[in-house]
Design an enzyme around this catalytic site. Structure first.
Site, PDB file in Angstrom:
ATOM      1  N   SER A  41       0.854  -1.117   0.098  1.00  0.00           N
ATOM      2  CA  SER A  41       0.046   0.017  -0.022  1.00  0.00           C
ATOM      3  C   SER A  41       0.928   1.265   0.297  1.00  0.00           C
ATOM      4  CB  SER A  41      -1.142   0.006   1.229  1.00  0.00           C
ATOM      5  OG  SER A  41      -2.149   0.719   0.999  1.00  0.00           O
ATOM      6  N   LYS A  78     -19.228  18.476   3.912  1.00  0.00           N
ATOM      7  CA  LYS A  78     -18.128  18.800   4.895  1.00  0.00           C
ATOM      8  C   LYS A  78     -18.193  17.659   5.696  1.00  0.00           C
ATOM      9  CE  LYS A  78     -15.333  20.783   7.790  1.00  0.00           C
ATOM     10  NZ  LYS A  78     -13.907  20.928   7.243  1.00  0.00           N
TER      11      LYS A  78
END
Length: 352
Positions: free
Chosen positions: A181, A233
């Site tokens: 990763s 948000k």
């Protein structure tokens, strides 16, 4: 009579202890104030790995010598050292470089990654030092071990490695255990990736886990108000109710991050079939070689042994000397940091 003496003695001991505690508190406060006034400075520790490796091999060779062979070897070594010292002295007088100085240098760095890629600060300093001093034909070997972590942390770590490429300094990454990763994001920047046969490689993907206890709170008549300014948000929450629209937006953000990850890998390894390997899967070193995720099956130890035949091998490690109070509280601080990182990991921070 004796009881009065013991009581008086006990009172005296308590007074002394109290006085010592007061002095310790004052000293601690003064040290703390001084530490706040001065910025912590770091130190670059340089180790001559060529010499260390040579001495290790020499010790084992001499173990097999007879007494006569050992005496002969010691005599020959002293003679060689005298001749070398004489040659170096003559070279210095001429103003030329010594044989060791004429060799190209292999700078060896180590990066053991955690979730936050916290060693990036040291890596930045090490790379900055190399960029300022590297000569043509000098190279860098990064011994990398990381299962990945937060996107922004490993993105910065990979960008630090990219600085070497921008200054035409060859970079090799050696993976003995794992570069997955975010760890592979760092590795793919290298000109060459070498891997141990069973090292874990790949995992080009993005994951985020967000627990939600809204139904539990609702069952117990607990209201949670999540107020935001901006439609997205907060796409998903832990306490509030997650909407389908919010979850779709969150998934879109994960997909966009994954696409950026794939583009980054493709930029540095154009010969790699990114769509084939960017499934989030990982492979062992031998399999990764067949997929072009790595370039050679080799351990970092063999890279060093090969390099020392032609290069001067120097290990670099940047470290910050911690103040007394910080050293005392190091274990508690690390425990708190690990707890916070685990909470962040569980609570929806995007990981690589």
């Amino acid at each position: 009579m004796w009881s009065e003496i013991f009581i008086g003695y006990g009172v005296f001991i308590l007074e002394v202890i109290t006085l010592l505690l007061i002095i310790a508190a004052v000293v601690t406060t003064v040290i703390s104030i001084k530490q706040k006034k001065h910025t912590q400075s770091g130190e670059l520790i340089i180790t001559d790995l060529s010499k260390t490796l040579e001495e290790t091999g020499k010790a084992l060779r001499e173990f097999h010598f007879t007494d006569d062979e050992l005496k002969a070897a010691e005599k020959a070594e002293k003679k060689a050292e005298k001749m070398k010292a004489k040659a170096l002295k003559a070279q210095r007088k001429k103003g030329g470089a010594t044989p060791d100085e004429q060799k190209p240098t292999l700078y060896v760095l180590n990066f053991k990654g955690d979730v936050a890629a916290s060693q990036t600060t040291a890596l930045r300093e090490e790379i900055s030092a190399i960029i300022q001093t590297a000569k043509p034909n000098d190279e860098v070997l990064l011994c990398l071990e990381s299962p990945g972590g937060m996107v922004h942390g490993y993105g910065l770590a990979a960008s630090q490695l990219a600085r070497l490429k921008q200054h035409n300094i060859k970079l090799t990454v050696a993976v003995d255990k794992v570069a997955a990763s975010g760890g592979y994001m760092m590795a793919c920047v290298a000109d060459k990736i070498v891997s141990a046969p069973f090292a874990i490689i790949g995992s080009i993907g993005v994951v985020a886990q967000v627990p939600n206890v809204h139904r539990l709170l609702k069952k117990h008549d607990v209201d949670v108000d999540v107020m935001t300014a901006g439609e997205y948000k907060r796409t998903v929450t832990i306490l509030g109710e997650n909407t389908e629209k919010g979850k779709q937006k969150f998934q879109q953000e994960l997909d966009e991050t994954h696409q950026l990850f794939k583009q980054f890998v493709a930029q540095y390894r154009p010969h790699l079939d990114v769509d084939r390997v960017a499934t989030g899967e990982h492979w062992f070193g031998q399999q990764a070689l067949q997929l072009n995720l790595v370039d050679e099956i080799l351990t970092s130890d063999d890279v060093l042994l090969q390099a020392m035949k032609e290069k001067r091998v120097l290990g670099l490690r940047y470290t910050v000397k911690k103040p007394l109070l910080q050293r005392i509280g190091k274990q508690a601080e690390e425990s708190a940091d690990n707890l916070l990182l685990n909470l962040l990991k569980k609570n929806g921070n995007t990981l690589m």
